[in-house]
Scaffold this active site. Structure first.
Site, short mmCIF file in Angstrom:
data_model
loop_
_atom_site.label_atom_id
_atom_site.label_comp_id
_atom_site.label_asym_id
_atom_site.label_seq_id
_atom_site.Cartn_x
_atom_site.Cartn_y
_atom_site.Cartn_z
N ASP A 7 -67.45 -75.87 -9.06
CA ASP A 7 -66.34 -74.96 -8.88
C ASP A 7 -66.21 -74.16 -10.18
O ASP A 7 -66.83 -74.50 -11.19
CB ASP A 7 -65.07 -75.76 -8.58
CG ASP A 7 -63.84 -74.91 -8.50
OD1 ASP A 7 -63.85 -73.92 -7.74
OD2 ASP A 7 -62.87 -75.19 -9.23
N ASP A 9 -62.87 -71.76 -11.41
CA ASP A 9 -61.53 -71.75 -12.01
C ASP A 9 -60.95 -73.16 -12.06
O ASP A 9 -60.87 -73.85 -11.04
CB ASP A 9 -60.59 -70.86 -11.20
CG ASP A 9 -61.03 -69.41 -11.19
OD1 ASP A 9 -61.27 -68.87 -12.27
OD2 ASP A 9 -61.12 -68.82 -10.10
N ASP A 164 -62.23 -79.62 -9.62
CA ASP A 164 -61.03 -80.08 -10.30
C ASP A 164 -59.82 -80.27 -9.40
O ASP A 164 -58.78 -80.73 -9.88
CB ASP A 164 -60.63 -79.05 -11.37
CG ASP A 164 -60.09 -77.76 -10.76
OD1 ASP A 164 -58.89 -77.45 -10.94
OD2 ASP A 164 -60.85 -77.05 -10.08
#
Length: 218
Positions: A7, A9, A164
């Site tokens: 991922d 951001d 995250d």
């Protein structure tokens, strides 16, 4: 060697200050109150369309204004790179994984244009063989299709996803791949409430986690 998809951001980069800058510039233009950094982090995760929906909900902006607000947001998004920072240890971890022979890629809900722009600005683009953005396919995460497409572009080998957030955890579960959770990003719930294979709080730990996971799964 493994295929490792990241991922973006909240995982490799902290882009929330730049995204806050876009959102607050638009609010200022419209005479509305700005958003805090915590609010912006809470809005991030499901792509720009949902981000703008959450902005509108927080400021009671009518549905009819959505398309225009979205267009204004996206116009600014391509150049929103100056406040974004790479998380500590990311560059070194990517270099170590690349040197070890792993194939690396990106799967993000950030639109592909801003994704490529920020990766180039930060000189991270050199590490990734494939990049899937939130508008690269008709669907976006947590639908597993973008993640599976990213793995498919990297050929054969064990698959590992690094992210995250709740969206990332759900995507990995749906794709049925191991999930390494970076705990210092934009997640909204405690670590133990997110399904994950292993968790880590600094990217210096990632190469060893990957090596251990590959031994355990072969």
């Amino acid at each position: 060697m493994a295929r490792i998809i990241f991922d973006l951001d909240g995982t490799l980069i902290d882009s929330a200050p730049d995204i806050q800058g876009i959102a607050n510039a638009l609010m200022t233009e419209d005479g509305l109150a700005p958003f805090t950094l915590d609010q912006v982090r809470d809005f991030i995760g499901n792509g720009v369309v949902v981000f703008v929906q959450k902005m509108r909900a927080a400021r009671a902006i009518p549905d009819a204004a959505h398309d225009k607000l979205l267009k204004r947001f996206v116009t600014r998004y391509h150049s929103a790179t100056t406040l974004t920072e790479i998380y500590p240890g990311v560059r070194e971890a990517l270099q170590a994984l690349d040197t070890a022979g792993h194939a690396l890629g990106i799967c993000t809900n950030k639109p592909i244009g801003p994704t490529k722009a920020v990766l180039k600005h930060l000189s991270l683009n050199i590490y990734f063989e494939t990049i899937i953005g939130g508008d690269s396919l008709p669907v976006s995460k947590p639908d597993p299709a973008p993640l599976l497409a990213a793995f498919g572009a990297l050929g054969e080998g064990p698959a590992i996803y690094v992210g995250d957030s709740e969206v990332d955890a759900q995507t990995a579960t749906r794709a049925k791949v191991p999930f390494l959770l970076f705990t210092e990003g934009y997640r909204k719930v405690p670590v133990d409430e997110l399904p994950h294979t292993q968790a880590f709080d600094h990217f210096s730990k990632l190469p060893d986690l990957v090596a251990t996971l590959l031994v355990e799964t072969t």
